[in-house]
Write an enzyme that holds these catalytic residues in place. Structure first.
Site: not given
Ligand code: NAP
Ligand code: GDD
Length: 340
Positions: A96, A137, A139, A161, A191, A197, A223, A229
């Protein structure tokens, strides 16, 4: 691990992949609260190290049942689906982290595309009536041509991704259209929560604010501070996943707050919450810039509001404060705030 405290014969059965993650843990709590028998697929190593790898599940561990499986193995997913025979399946597991997807496109595609395909195929073969949620997502919109983005906005992913999620979205639609399965994609915008993480920018910031405030660190390297967002709270968003699977017909929905903020806004608010001026601590580092950035994501969730009355409850400012407070508390008590 066989910790069962549920009447699996009576209750609706929900299977969650990615149950150990941020969303998986909140969703498990929500479904247990609704009386579901909740099952999760976890990697085998997690069962051997529950203290660390199942930490987010601490609140619900006695009420759920976990099965070892891997997204890389069709056979393992098929076995779990056959054992659980779920009524609803929430497919949240994924690689993710967008940044990592630039470093390893191959494993991102393998986990996110093949993993989704294997799961859909296993469900089609074993329990075709099971309702499936796919974690799409924002994304997928990437370099979006309009703001805000809705279900009709064209996809223009900017990372492997994002591409993997577009593929998962189309796989999900295709299983719905070709095989008549009840399969939905949620197009969720960012969210967060105290369970986020540490690699994601929000948690990186709030953990650093707590450490700086406690005198344990002096600097935060980030960065692109100008990226924008649409940030909501994970607890609100997992409820929307459940609602999607309760509708009379399957469909795809954007879930978002409709308000966007810059990374700089987040930083400023997080530091000021503990009385600090971020300009004294934050430096930008080219190492954290992405080869292809997504500059602005902001979603229009009005379709979800019309269909099932969903809208976010937690505002940006409250989210930031909750995360900072949780990290400060966790540092003071030497706990992991993912427990909170
Ligand atoms: P997350 O905290 O990174 O959790 C990812 C989960 O996927 C963990 O339970 C991880 O298990 C499991 N996983 C990863 N690789 C795997 C593999 N090869 N086999 C089995 N399990 C695996 O993500 P999240 O924020 O809860 O997001 C949940 C989902 O929503 C993801 O698909 C993410 O891409 C999507 N999403 C998230 C957001 C956001 O802002 N949070 C937004 C849009 C979409 P381990 O604990 O073992 O690593
Ligand atoms: N991670 C990270 N670390 N991001 C940074 C940093 C840094 O030090 N500095 C600036 N950023 C900027 C990234 O370039 C990006 O534009 C923004 O912060 C958010 O980065 P992330 O928090 O890593 O999230 P994301 O938007 O790339 O992705 C998350 O949201 C997606 C939904 O839009 C993840 O949860 C994805 O799994 C999810 O699909």
């Amino acid at each position: 691990m066989e910790i069962v405290n549920i009447d699996a014969m009576q209750a609706k059965r929900a299977l969650i992949t990615g149950i150990t993650g941020q969303d998986g843990s909140y969703l498990a709590e929500w479904l247990v609260g609704k009386g579901y028998a909740v099952y999760g697929i976890v990697r085998r190593v997690a069962l051997a190290d529950p203290e660390r790898r199942l930490s987010r599940l601490r609140n619900v561990l006695p009420n759920i049942q976990l099965h070892a499986g891997s997204l890389e193995s069709y056979a393992s997913l098929h076995n779990v689906v056959e054992q659980v025979r779920p009524d609803e399946c929430y497919h949240l597991a994924a690689q993710s982290f967008v940044t990592y997807s630039f470093d390893d496109e191959f494993s991102t595609f393998n986990t996110n595309i093949n993993g989704t395909h294997y799961l859909l195929a296993a469900i089609k073969g074993v329990v075709p009536g099971c309702r499936v949620y796919f974690a799409g997502s924002s994304e997928m919109f990437g370099k979006a041509e309009e703001v805000p983005q809705n279900e009709s906005t064209r996809f223009h992913p900017r990372s492997s991704y994002g591409i993997s999620k577009v593929a998962g979205f189309h796989l999900t639609s295709n299983y719905r259209e070709a095989y008549g399965m009840y399969a939905c994609s949620g197009i969720l915008f960012n969210h967060e929560s105290p369970r986020r993480g540490y690699e994601f920018v929000t948690r990186k910031i709030t953990a650093a604010v707590a450490a700086i405030n406690a005198g344990r660190s002096q600097e935060l390297r980030l960065g692109n501070l100008e990226a924008r967002r649409d940030w909501g709270h994970s607890r609100d968003y997992v409820e929307a996943m459940w609602h999607m699977l309760q509708q009379p017909t399957p469909d795809d929905y954007v879930i978002a707050t409709g308000k966007d903020h810059s990374v700089r806004d987040f930083v400023e608010l997080a530091f000021s919450h503990v009385g600090l001026d971020y300009r004294q601590y934050v430096t930008t580092d080219p190492a954290f810039f992405r080869p292809a950035e997504v500059n602005v994501l902001c979603g229009d969730a009005s379709k979800a509001k019309r269909a099932f009355g969903w809208s976010h409850r937690v505002e940006f400012e409250d989210l930031v404060r909750e995360m900072v407070d949780a990290d400060c508390r966790a540092l003071a008590t030497a706990q992991n705030s993912a427990f909170l």
